[in-house]
Design a protein around this motif. Structure first.
Motif, PDB file in Angstrom:
ATOM      1  N   ALA A  40       0.826  -1.210   0.000  1.00 53.58           N
ATOM      2  CA  ALA A  40       0.000   0.000   0.000  1.00 53.58           C
ATOM      3  C   ALA A  40       0.859   1.258   0.000  1.00 53.58           C
ATOM      4  CB  ALA A  40      -0.929  -0.011   1.209  1.00 53.58           C
ATOM      5  N   VAL A  41       1.904   1.243   0.836  1.00 51.45           N
ATOM      6  CA  VAL A  41       2.803   2.414   0.898  1.00 51.45           C
ATOM      7  C   VAL A  41       3.594   2.541  -0.399  1.00 51.45           C
ATOM      8  CG1 VAL A  41       4.802   3.384   2.083  1.00 51.45           C
ATOM      9  CG2 VAL A  41       2.964   2.334   3.411  1.00 51.45           C
ATOM     10  N   GLY A  42       4.071   1.403  -0.934  1.00 48.56           N
ATOM     11  CA  GLY A  42       4.857   1.450  -2.162  1.00 48.56           C
ATOM     12  C   GLY A  42       4.049   1.878  -3.371  1.00 48.56           C
ATOM     13  N   MET A  43       2.760   1.528  -3.389  1.00 46.76           N
ATOM     14  CA  MET A  43       1.910   1.890  -4.519  1.00 46.76           C
ATOM     15  C   MET A  43       1.370   3.309  -4.420  1.00 46.76           C
ATOM     16  SD  MET A  43       1.561  -0.598  -6.772  1.00 46.76           S
ATOM     17  CE  MET A  43      -0.010  -0.238  -7.571  1.00 46.76           C
ATOM     18  N   ALA A  44       1.457   3.913  -3.243  1.00 48.69           N
ATOM     19  CA  ALA A  44       0.840   5.227  -3.020  1.00 48.69           C
ATOM     20  C   ALA A  44       1.286   6.283  -4.036  1.00 48.69           C
ATOM     21  CB  ALA A  44       1.110   5.693  -1.595  1.00 48.69           C
ATOM     22  N   PRO A  45       2.598   6.430  -4.333  1.00 43.15           N
ATOM     23  CA  PRO A  45       2.986   7.454  -5.318  1.00 43.15           C
ATOM     24  C   PRO A  45       2.369   7.221  -6.689  1.00 43.15           C
ATOM     25  CG  PRO A  45       4.888   6.730  -4.041  1.00 43.15           C
ATOM     26  CD  PRO A  45       3.777   5.791  -3.726  1.00 43.15           C
ATOM     27  N   ARG A  46       2.301   5.971  -7.158  1.00 45.40           N
ATOM     28  CA  ARG A  46       1.728   5.681  -8.470  1.00 45.40           C
ATOM     29  C   ARG A  46       0.225   5.930  -8.463  1.00 45.40           C
ATOM     30  NH1 ARG A  46       3.452   0.065 -10.897  1.00 45.40           N
ATOM     31  NH2 ARG A  46       2.407   1.050 -12.693  1.00 45.40           N
ATOM     32  N   ILE A  47      -0.427   5.593  -7.350  1.00 45.51           N
ATOM     33  CA  ILE A  47      -1.860   5.847  -7.249  1.00 45.51           C
ATOM     34  C   ILE A  47      -2.138   7.348  -7.285  1.00 45.51           C
ATOM     35  CG2 ILE A  47      -3.877   5.640  -5.734  1.00 45.51           C
ATOM     36  CD1 ILE A  47      -2.689   2.989  -4.747  1.00 45.51           C
ATOM     37  N   SER A  48      -1.332   8.098  -6.560  1.00 45.52           N
ATOM     38  CA  SER A  48      -1.512   9.555  -6.526  1.00 45.52           C
ATOM     39  C   SER A  48      -1.300  10.176  -7.906  1.00 45.52           C
ATOM     40  CB  SER A  48      -0.537  10.176  -5.527  1.00 45.52           C
ATOM     41  OG  SER A  48      -0.813   9.732  -4.213  1.00 45.52           O
ATOM     42  N   SER A  49      -0.398   9.572  -8.706  1.00 44.94           N
ATOM     43  CA  SER A  49      -0.127  10.136 -10.029  1.00 44.94           C
ATOM     44  C   SER A  49      -1.282   9.913 -11.008  1.00 44.94           C
ATOM     45  CB  SER A  49       1.157   9.528 -10.609  1.00 44.94           C
ATOM     46  OG  SER A  49       0.981   8.143 -10.886  1.00 44.94           O
ATOM     47  N   VAL A  50      -2.031   8.798 -10.851  1.00 42.74           N
ATOM     48  CA  VAL A  50      -3.134   8.535 -11.781  1.00 42.74           C
ATOM     49  C   VAL A  50      -4.483   8.984 -11.209  1.00 42.74           C
ATOM     50  CG1 VAL A  50      -1.917   6.589 -12.816  1.00 42.74           C
ATOM     51  CG2 VAL A  50      -3.503   6.166 -10.929  1.00 42.74           C
ATOM     52  N   ALA A  51      -4.543   9.151  -9.884  1.00 44.86           N
ATOM     53  CA  ALA A  51      -5.795   9.587  -9.251  1.00 44.86           C
ATOM     54  C   ALA A  51      -5.468  10.565  -8.140  1.00 44.86           C
ATOM     55  CB  ALA A  51      -6.574   8.389  -8.725  1.00 44.86           C
ATOM     56  N   PRO A  52      -5.052  11.785  -8.486  1.00 45.45           N
ATOM     57  CA  PRO A  52      -4.681  12.757  -7.447  1.00 45.45           C
ATOM     58  C   PRO A  52      -5.901  13.201  -6.634  1.00 45.45           C
ATOM     59  CG  PRO A  52      -4.723  13.765  -9.632  1.00 45.45           C
ATOM     60  CD  PRO A  52      -4.899  12.311  -9.846  1.00 45.45           C
ATOM     61  N   GLY A  53      -5.612  13.623  -5.419  1.00 42.33           N
ATOM     62  CA  GLY A  53      -6.675  14.159  -4.574  1.00 42.33           C
ATOM     63  C   GLY A  53      -7.410  13.131  -3.737  1.00 42.33           C
ATOM     64  N   LEU A  54      -6.936  11.880  -3.698  1.00 38.82           N
ATOM     65  CA  LEU A  54      -7.620  10.867  -2.896  1.00 38.82           C
ATOM     66  C   LEU A  54      -7.357  11.005  -1.406  1.00 38.82           C
ATOM     67  CD1 LEU A  54      -7.216   7.580  -4.998  1.00 38.82           C
ATOM     68  CD2 LEU A  54      -9.276   8.965  -4.685  1.00 38.82           C
ATOM     69  N   GLY A  55      -6.256  11.638  -1.044  1.00 35.68           N
ATOM     70  CA  GLY A  55      -5.925  11.764   0.369  1.00 35.68           C
ATOM     71  C   GLY A  55      -5.624  10.406   0.997  1.00 35.68           C
ATOM     72  N   TRP A  56      -6.212  10.154   2.177  1.00 38.50           N
ATOM     73  CA  TRP A  56      -5.939   8.894   2.878  1.00 38.50           C
ATOM     74  C   TRP A  56      -6.493   7.683   2.146  1.00 38.50           C
ATOM     75  CZ3 TRP A  56     -10.068   5.931   4.473  1.00 38.50           C
ATOM     76  CH2 TRP A  56     -11.313   6.565   4.514  1.00 38.50           C
ATOM     77  N   LEU A  57      -7.460   7.930   1.213  1.00 39.43           N
ATOM     78  CA  LEU A  57      -7.989   6.820   0.429  1.00 39.43           C
ATOM     79  C   LEU A  57      -6.944   6.235  -0.521  1.00 39.43           C
ATOM     80  CD1 LEU A  57     -11.576   8.117  -0.448  1.00 39.43           C
ATOM     81  CD2 LEU A  57     -10.944   6.325   1.196  1.00 39.43           C
ATOM     82  N   THR A  58      -5.850   6.968  -0.710  1.00 37.34           N
ATOM     83  CA  THR A  58      -4.753   6.442  -1.530  1.00 37.34           C
ATOM     84  C   THR A  58      -4.245   5.126  -0.953  1.00 37.34           C
ATOM     85  OG1 THR A  58      -4.069   8.669  -2.178  1.00 37.34           O
ATOM     86  CG2 THR A  58      -2.421   6.923  -2.394  1.00 37.34           C
ATOM     87  N   TYR A  59      -4.139   5.067   0.376  1.00 36.46           N
ATOM     88  CA  TYR A  59      -3.622   3.862   1.027  1.00 36.46           C
ATOM     89  C   TYR A  59      -4.670   2.749   1.042  1.00 36.46           C
ATOM     90  CZ  TYR A  59       0.074   7.020   2.338  1.00 36.46           C
ATOM     91  OH  TYR A  59       1.108   7.919   2.290  1.00 36.46           O
ATOM     92  N   VAL A  60      -5.943   3.127   1.084  1.00 33.77           N
ATOM     93  CA  VAL A  60      -7.010   2.128   0.969  1.00 33.77           C
ATOM     94  C   VAL A  60      -6.944   1.470  -0.403  1.00 33.77           C
ATOM     95  CG1 VAL A  60      -9.500   1.732   0.976  1.00 33.77           C
ATOM     96  CG2 VAL A  60      -8.490   3.346   2.608  1.00 33.77           C
ATOM     97  N   ALA A  61      -6.728   2.295  -1.432  1.00 34.01           N
ATOM     98  CA  ALA A  61      -6.585   1.743  -2.780  1.00 34.01           C
ATOM     99  C   ALA A  61      -5.362   0.839  -2.856  1.00 34.01           C
ATOM    100  CB  ALA A  61      -6.473   2.884  -3.792  1.00 34.01           C
ATOM    101  N   GLY A  62      -4.293   1.235  -2.161  1.00 40.17           N
ATOM    102  CA  GLY A  62      -3.085   0.395  -2.145  1.00 40.17           C
ATOM    103  C   GLY A  62      -3.354  -0.957  -1.508  1.00 40.17           C
TER     104      GLY A  62
END
Length: 391
Positions: A40-62
Motif C-alpha cells: 500500500a505504501v509502495g503503490m501510493a505514489p503511483r496511485i496519486s499520479s493517476v488519481a490525485p486528490g484521494l488523500g488517505w484513500l490512496t492507502y485504501v486503494a493500495g
C-alpha cells in the motif's frame, strides 16, 4: 484434509482460516498484513499520479491492490491443490504468507508424471493470469483500474517466470526433480540435484545488489538489499530442508516393523494385572494383549498405564481395564518399512500396534516408543536398534 471445525488441526498462532476452495481450507498468516501495508505504501505514489486528490484513500486503494495481487497468488496455489487432488493426494490446506503462498500435502506425488503436473500448473496459472491481464491492459482506460490491471500483469508474469527457476523449494525445482525422476534418476537423488539448484539460486538472489551496481550502475537501495536477503534466506532454507529430507529418506529403509516387534503375550480379559505381568516376565514378552472368550485379540495393554498403576492394586484389577481396544488402524503389517511404516502409525495414532503376518496371524506388538528411538537412530545415520522379535 477437511472436516467439521472441531475435527480440524488447531491453527498456528497468528493464522486465520478464511474459508475453503473445493473443500480445501484457506488460511492466511499475520505476516501477510505487513506485506500488504508495504504494498500500500509502495503503490501510493503511483496511485496519486493517476488519481490525485484521494488523500488517505490512496492507502485504501493500495491495500485493495495488495488483496488483488494475493488473490492471484491464491489462484496459483489452488491450481496446485486441485492437481494434487486429481492424483489422489490429500491436501491439508492452502496458506497465504508474506512471501506468497504454499499448498500443504499429506504425502508426496506417487509418480514423476504426477509431480510434474502438480508442480507446473502453478507457474502456468500465473503466466496465464499475467497474459490475460497484459491483453486487457491495452484496452483498459487510464486510472486506478488501468494501474491495477498493469500491476496484475507485471506481478503474475514475474511470479510465473521466477517460479520456473530450477531449484527447490520453487516450483521449477519440483519440475526439475520430476524430469530427472522420469529419466530414471531416483527421486531422492533428483531431490538432491534440485535442492542444490535452489542453493545456487539463493546465492544469485543475494548477489542481486552487486548486479545492480555493476550492470545497472546505480547504488542499491535499502529495498534491494532487504528483499534480496529475505528471498535468499527463504530459498537457502527451503533447499537445505529438501536436502535433509532426501538424505533421511535414503536411510528410511533401515526402519522396519518386524525387527522392532516385541513378543506378545495373550491373556484373558478378566485376568488380574499382577498375574498378566508375571506371565509376561516368564515368557520374556514385551507386550500384553487381551483376548475375548471367543478367541482373538481385542485389546492391547497400554505400557504407560501399566507403569503408572501401583503394584499393590494390580491383583485386584482386570487386565482389560488397562487395554485399549484394537481398532482397524492398529492392526498393521509386520512387513512395513520406511515411509509406509511412518505413515501407518501417523494416520492412526496409538501407543502400541498389533503386527500381523501376511496370513493374518499375530506376529507381535510394536511400541511407538521403539519406533521413535529407531527413527532417531536412522536420522543420525546409525543402525536402527532391534527388539527381541516376534511371537
Amino acid at each position: 484434509m477437511t472436516g467439521p471445525a472441531d475435527q480440524r488441526d488447531p491453527l498456528p498462532a497468528g493464522t486465520v482460516r478464511l474459508g475453503q476452495i473445493a473443500g480445501i481450507d484457506v488460511v492466511v498468516q499475520a505476516s501477510w498484513l505487513l506485506v500488504a501495508l508495504l504494498i500500500a505504501v509502495g503503490m501510493a505514489p503511483r496511485i496519486s499520479s493517476v488519481a490525485p486528490g484521494l488523500g488517505w484513500l490512496t492507502y485504501v486503494a493500495g491495500l485493495a491492490f495488495a488483496v488483488l495481487l494475493y488473490l492471484s497468488v491464491l489462484l496459483h496455489e489452488a491450481s496446485h491443490a486441485i492437481a494434487a487432488r486429481h492424483y489422489g493426494l490429500t491436501v491439508r490446506s492452502i496458506s497465504i504468507h508474506f512471501l506468497g503462498g504454499a499448498t500443504q500435502l499429506e504425502s508426496e506425488a506417487p509418480s514423476a508424471r504426477a509431480e510434474l503436473v502438480i508442480a507446473v500448473v502453478g507457474p502456468l496459472t500465473s503466466l496465464a493470469v499475467g497474459g490475460v491481464s497484459l491483453g486487457l491492459a491495452f484496452v483498459t482506460p487510464d486510472g486506478l483500474v488501468g494501474l491495477a490491471v498493469d500491476a496484475l500483469a507485471t506481478t503474475n508474469l514475474v511470479v510465473g517466470v521466477l517460479n520456473l527457476v530450477p531449484g527447490l523449494p520453487l516450483d521449477g525445482g519440483r519440475v526439475l526433480r520430476a524430469v530427472l525422476w522420469g529419466l530414471g534418476t531416483g527421486p531422492d537423488r533428483a531431490t538432491v540435484v534440485a535442492a542444490w539448484g535452489g542453493r545456487v539460486a539463493a546465492v544469485l538472489v543475494v548477489a542481486w545488489p552487486v548486479f545492480v551496481v555493476i550492470v545497472l550502475q546505480r547504488p542499491p537501495d535499502v529495498v534491494d538489499m532487504v528483499v534480496a536477503v529475505m528471498i535468499g534466506v527463504f530459498l537457502w532454507g527451503g533447499a537445505t530442508a529438501s536436502l535433509v529430507h532426501a538424505r533421511m529418506r535414503r536411510r528410511l529403509p533401515g526402519l522396519a516393523a518386524r525387527p522392532l516387534a516385541r513378543r506378545l503375550l495373550e491373556v484373558p480379559e478378566d485376568l488380574p494385572v499382577s498375574e498378566a505381568v508375571r506371565r509376561a516376565q516368564d515368557a520374556r514378552a514385551g507386550g500384553i494383549a487381551t483376548i475375548a472368550t471367543t478367541g482373538g485379540v481385542v485389546g492391547l495393554v497400554d505400557e504407560r498405564a501399566l507403569q503408572a498403576m501401583p503394584v499393590e492394586r494390580r491383583p485386584w484389577v482386570p487386565t482389560s481395564s488397562l487395554a485399549r481396544a484394537v481398532e482397524p488402524g492398529m492392526r498393521i503389517s509386520a512387513d512395513l518399512v520406511g515411509e509406509d511404516l511412518i505413515r501407518a502409525i501417523t494416520e492412526h495414532p496409538a501407543s502400541e500396534y498389533l503386527l500381523l503376518d501376511p496370513d493374518g496371524e499375530v506376529f507381535g506388538v510394536l511400541s511407538v516408543a521403539d519406533v521413535e528411538r529407531a527413527f532417531a537412530a536412522v536420522r543420525q545415520g546409525r543402525p536402527a536398534p532391534e527388539e527381541e522379535t516376534g511371537r
